[in-house]
Design an enzyme around this catalytic site. Structure first.
Site, PDB file in Angstrom:
ATOM      1  N   LYS A  84       0.837  -1.210   0.000  1.00  0.00           N
ATOM      2  CA  LYS A  84       0.000   0.000   0.000  1.00  0.00           C
ATOM      3  C   LYS A  84       0.870   1.258   0.000  1.00  0.00           C
ATOM      4  O   LYS A  84       0.566   2.229  -0.682  1.00  0.00           O
ATOM      5  CB  LYS A  84      -0.934   0.009   1.216  1.00  0.00           C
ATOM      6  N   CYS A 173     -11.842   1.249  16.832  1.00  0.00           N
ATOM      7  CA  CYS A 173     -10.625   0.446  16.650  1.00  0.00           C
ATOM      8  C   CYS A 173      -9.646   0.500  17.822  1.00  0.00           C
ATOM      9  O   CYS A 173      -8.875  -0.427  17.989  1.00  0.00           O
ATOM     10  CB  CYS A 173      -9.929   0.791  15.332  1.00  0.00           C
ATOM     11  N   MET A 174      -9.649   1.559  18.614  1.00  0.00           N
ATOM     12  CA  MET A 174      -8.603   1.675  19.638  1.00  0.00           C
ATOM     13  C   MET A 174      -9.125   1.947  21.048  1.00  0.00           C
ATOM     14  O   MET A 174      -8.341   2.061  21.979  1.00  0.00           O
ATOM     15  CB  MET A 174      -7.640   2.824  19.282  1.00  0.00           C
ATOM     16  N   MET A 358      -6.680  -5.460  16.511  1.00  0.00           N
ATOM     17  CA  MET A 358      -8.146  -5.507  16.567  1.00  0.00           C
ATOM     18  C   MET A 358      -8.714  -6.755  17.234  1.00  0.00           C
ATOM     19  O   MET A 358      -9.828  -6.722  17.744  1.00  0.00           O
ATOM     20  CB  MET A 358      -8.731  -5.377  15.160  1.00  0.00           C
ATOM     21  N   GLY A 395      -4.324   0.742  14.468  1.00  0.00           N
ATOM     22  CA  GLY A 395      -4.809   0.489  13.125  1.00  0.00           C
ATOM     23  C   GLY A 395      -4.621   1.656  12.176  1.00  0.00           C
ATOM     24  O   GLY A 395      -4.254   1.465  11.022  1.00  0.00           O
ATOM     25  N   GLN A 396      -4.870   2.870  12.645  1.00  0.00           N
ATOM     26  CA  GLN A 396      -4.915   4.030  11.748  1.00  0.00           C
ATOM     27  C   GLN A 396      -3.687   4.927  11.946  1.00  0.00           C
ATOM     28  O   GLN A 396      -3.057   4.913  12.996  1.00  0.00           O
ATOM     29  CB  GLN A 396      -6.189   4.833  11.999  1.00  0.00           C
TER      30      GLN A 396
END
Lengths: 770, 84
Positions: A84, A173-174, A358, A395-396
């Site tokens: 990516k 997510c967190m 996750m 995650g982000q």
């Protein structure tokens, strides 16, 4: 470099990435073309996608980003990228990029000048506040917000408007990672850093498919194993993945039973006296909280834990319920495997890193499982020293930097909780607003925010950099809610999505390197990038959209930033919240110069291991550790029991459904599906089945399969033994595909402490579609 | 460089044991081939760029005829049109 040459580089980069994943530790010299390209200007930026925070160098030519290479000066990725990252600049140039604002007129979104759209957003905000009160409006952002975006959103909504209706999708997510840190240590974010990888002897991955989700860190870990024979990687998961295939040992457990396994490991550590007694005496206290705490399935669900102090004997007694043989029956993990794990954690000669993301966060007992893994590291004293690290991965790209550090959650401020008078006073002083402006109670967490829109308690929502009409669990309820009369939905994004489809106003956003910004990654590293190319059309940064709306609402004095210097001004204002040795941030000028800086950053020095006096300026010298986040100056070991999830397979819905990501796509695919090579590599979602289940249903690869839960139904092509393999009785579906919305089926149950939904467990039935 | 409709492709090329250097040498003699050898493994990355379909077919035939390839795995194929 012309376009053809750029494509050659990209094709080569894709091959490097594939080879790196297939052959752990393989390395390639930089392609001869990389540094011989004339006419390009190379500028540093963190990658746009995941929370690893890889440093990239972006090649710019004629106001266009045309090339990418890993930044060899970055301590994160040391010149490597994943597939990516190598293709990231192509995400800027999709054919349907949003270049103008859109306003819904007579039921259709039609182009409009951006100033007209911003006027409308401001007037609708004012109108709703006047008619329905300040808590009738909300903003919902993202762990992909830059730090200045999130800061301005918080300042506008919490400081100027006076509502705590501010959330970020990091709640999805967190949030359990945050409450895990807060309940155990009193302070958020990891104590270690990625250098732990090069110092560890054992890696235990708790429900964490790193090979696909954090491929660069996974490569670093495999490189460590190659360089240091005897290093072990253990994959403890509910599904066999690429990570399992590369691991030295793959251990499968039944969903939700990680709680019991962690307790069984602690039981074994105590039974064998594999404890670090001195550490426990000096640095740990024991606690328990409420049990049978619910799942948040009903609207306006409320929960407050009631911690109580217990002693070691009470903790030890509580663990008697978690003998390995008993846990084997619950979890499917043989008792000998549990003892094997305990032996790894308990070996005083082995340094152990636990990684998770996750699998532990999206869990109806997400806070508890974090507590339980910390327990293991605290019992053995394996924490906050090089190679000994319980490590919650993000995650982000800025879930830590923006949502957690800026505090873009209903309960948070840039420093501290909204319930804390001192934190409100600090915010009021720095923001220049009366302290009475800042509401002292949290309002709506994410799931409840969308429930409030459905009920009509909330009338206005501004959604930036996220795509909730793909990501919300139990999606139909929330999509129907947003489409109801008298709801006003503003969406800022870079491409059309299912969320822009239902908007009343769409604001075109400048993306990533089309504006200046900062992200903060998983290891407390803040990274700055400058604006490198112009955004298309009237696209504008989310930061500047917020400033423009704030000014139109009459808050111009609070947002008197200059266009040419606003990011510097915002950063220097924001970092006042974190002054002090526990969280000091680098200055704007220092961030500009370096490829990322870890906080606390004191006297020009980054902090690699918090709570360790040799490294952490906030820790008192004279001992090996100082856990200064809790009032008792100790880390808390919690007894937390196993409790089942709210929905389990039964006669009518006999399969577990697990959802997640794939290596090719970022989140909902709104950017990566517009990158041809990534889209072609993984063009659509699928359902993974165990081959025995597929045989039972006469399902072959590519056959259409109908999945149905109590909330919805969906058709997906079958994928058998091509990517991952779930155990019998389980299926897996990725969520990146907006044409196959798996969240129509998922359940909006959440952890009562963190309010984070569980996307990993619900019950479905499987049928071959005819 | 002339643009063309044929995708630029990248492959992982696995040589027969001990034949990486020979394979690299042979690949570099084929027009349109670039090679990136691994520094620490017997493994090559091959990137091909051909201007026309006939040239692409010729290249495929030349690759098939190479004696030292154990396996050739296609990784990516990108056209200008797709990347635009």
């Amino acid at each position: 470099m012309n376009r053809r040459e750029m494509l050659i580089r990209m094709a080569g980069a894709a091959a490097i990435t594939a080879a790196t994943e297939l052959v752990p530790g393989v390395s390639f010299a930089a392609p001869a073309t990389t540094d011989s390209i004339n006419g390009l200007t190379w500028k540093k930026a963190p990658c746009r996608f995941c929370g690893t925070g890889c440093g990239l160098l972006i090649g710019i030519s004629n106001n266009r980003a045309v090339a990418v290479k890993g930044d060899p000066a970055s301590a994160v990725n040391k010149g490597l990228c994943c597939v990516k990252g190598y293709h990231s600049v192509l995400a800027l140039y999709g054919a349907d990029r949003l270049k103008t604002a859109l306003i819904r007129k007579n039921g259709k979104l039609v182009p409009a000048p951006i100033n007209e759209a911003l006027d409308l957003v401001a007037s609708k905000l004012k109108e709703n506040i006047a008619q329905h009160g300040k808590d009738s409006v909300a903003i919902y952002g993202s762990g992909q917000w830059t730090i200045p975006d999130g800061y301005c959103a918080s300042k506008l909504f919490k400081g100027a408007i006076g509502t705590n209706n501010v959330e970020g999708n990091a709640r999805l997510c967190m949030a359990s990672a945050v409450t895990g840190f807060m309940t155990t240590f009193g302070l958020d974010e990891p104590m270690g850093c990625y250098e732990d990888i090069e110092n560890a002897d054992v890696f235990i991955l708790w429900g964490n498919n790193m090979a696909e989700m954090h491929p660069v860190l996974f490569s670093r870990m495999l490189e460590r194993r190659q360089q240091s024979p005897g290093t072990l990687v253990v994959d403890l998961a509910t599904r066999t993945t690429r990570t399992s295939m590369a691991a030295d040992r793959s251990i499968l457990f039944l969903p939700q039973t990680d709680l019991a396994i962690a307790n069984a490991i602690a039981y074994e550590l105590i039974r064998n006296n594999w404890l670090h007694s001195t550490f426990l005496q000096r640095h740990v206290s024991f606690h328990a909280g409420k049990t049978n705490i619910g799942y948040g399935l009903e609207d306006k669900f409320a929960f407050t834990d009631e911690p109580r102090t217990i002693d070691f004997a009470a903790y030890k007694k509580a663990l008697e319920d978690y003998k390995p043989e008993k846990v084997e029956k619950l979890s499917g993990v043989p008792a000998r495997e549990i003892r094997y794990l305990a032996g790894l954690y308990g070996d005083p000669k082995k340094r152990v890193v636990s990684f998770w993301c996750m699998g532990m966060n999206q869990h109806t007992r997400g806070t508890w499982i974090q507590n339980l893994v910390y327990n293991i590291h605290l019992l053995t004293g394996k924490i906050a020293t090089p190679g000994n690290s319980p490590f919650s991965l993000t995650g982000q790209p800025s879930a830590c930097g923006t949502v957690r550090e800026v505090g873009t959650l209903t309960n948070r401020l840039p420093h501290g909780e909204v319930t804390d008078p001192h934190s409100r006073e600090m915010a009021a002083k720095i923001w220049g607003v009366p302290v009475s402006n800042i509401a002292p109670k949290p309002t709506l967490h994410t799931v409840e925010m969308f429930r409030a829109l459905d009920r009509g308690d909330l009338k206005f929502i501004w959604i930036q950099v996220t795509n909730p009409m793909v990501t919300m669990p139990k999606l139909k309820r929330y999509r129907d809610g947003l489409k109801k009369e008298n709801r006003f939905v503003v969406v800022s994004d870079v491409y059309p999505t299912p969320t822009t489809d239902i908007a009343d106003v769409v604001l075109p956003s400048a993306m990533w390197i089309e504006r200046e910004g900062m992200f903060g990654n998983s290891e407390r590293r803040t990274q700055h990038w400058e604006k490198m190319v112009d955004p298309p059309g009237e696209a504008m940064s989310d930061t500047w959209q917020l400033i423009e709306v704030a000014r139109r609402m009459g808050h111009g004095k609070l947002f008197a930033y200059k266009p040419e210097t606003h990011i510097k001004e915002i950063w220097e204002e924001y970092r006042q919240f974190h002054h002090g040795p526990a969280h000091e941030m680098a200055s704007y000028d220092e961030l500009r110069q370096r490829p990322g800086i870890m906080w606390p950053f004191v006297n020009g020095k980054e902090t690699r291991w918090r709570y360790n006096p040799k490294h952490d300026p906030a820790a008192k010298p004279g001992d090996t550790h100082h856990f200064y986040g809790k009032p008792d100056q100790k880390a808390w070991i919690w007894f937390r029991p196993y409790e089942p999830p709210p929905e389990m397979p039964d006669k009518d819905y006999p399969f577990w459904l697990n959802t997640g990501r794939v290596v090719e796509h970022w989140h909902t695919g709104s950017m990566t599906r517009r990158i041809p090579v990534l889209h072609q590599a993984m063009p659509n979602a699928y359902v993974e089945l165990h081959p025995n289940d597929a045989k039972r249903f006469n399902i072959k690869n590519g056959d259409s399969v109908r999945l149905t839960s109590r909330r919805g139904t969906i058709l997906l092509p079958a994928l058998i033994d091509r990517r991952g393999r779930p155990p019998e009785g389980q299926v897996f579906v990725p969520f990146f595909d907006e044409s196959k919305l798996i969240n129509e089926l998922t359940l909006d149950a959440f952890c009562p402490i963190s309010k984070q939904p569980d996307y990993k467990k619900c019950a479905v039935k499987v049928e071959k579609a005819l | 460089m002339q643009t063309g409709p044929v995708p630029i492709k990248s492959y992982i090329a696995w040589p027969l044991p001990g034949k990486a250097a020979e394979l690299q040498s042979q690949l570099l003699q084929i027009p349109g081939c670039q090679v990136l050898p691994a520094e620490n493994r017997e493994l090559l990355l091959l990137i091909t760029d051909t201007p026309t379909e006939p040239a692409e077919k010729l290249l495929a035939a030349q690759l098939e005829a190479l004696p030292h390839i154990q396996c050739l795995s296609l990784v990516a194929g990108i056209t200008e049109e797709e990347a635009a």
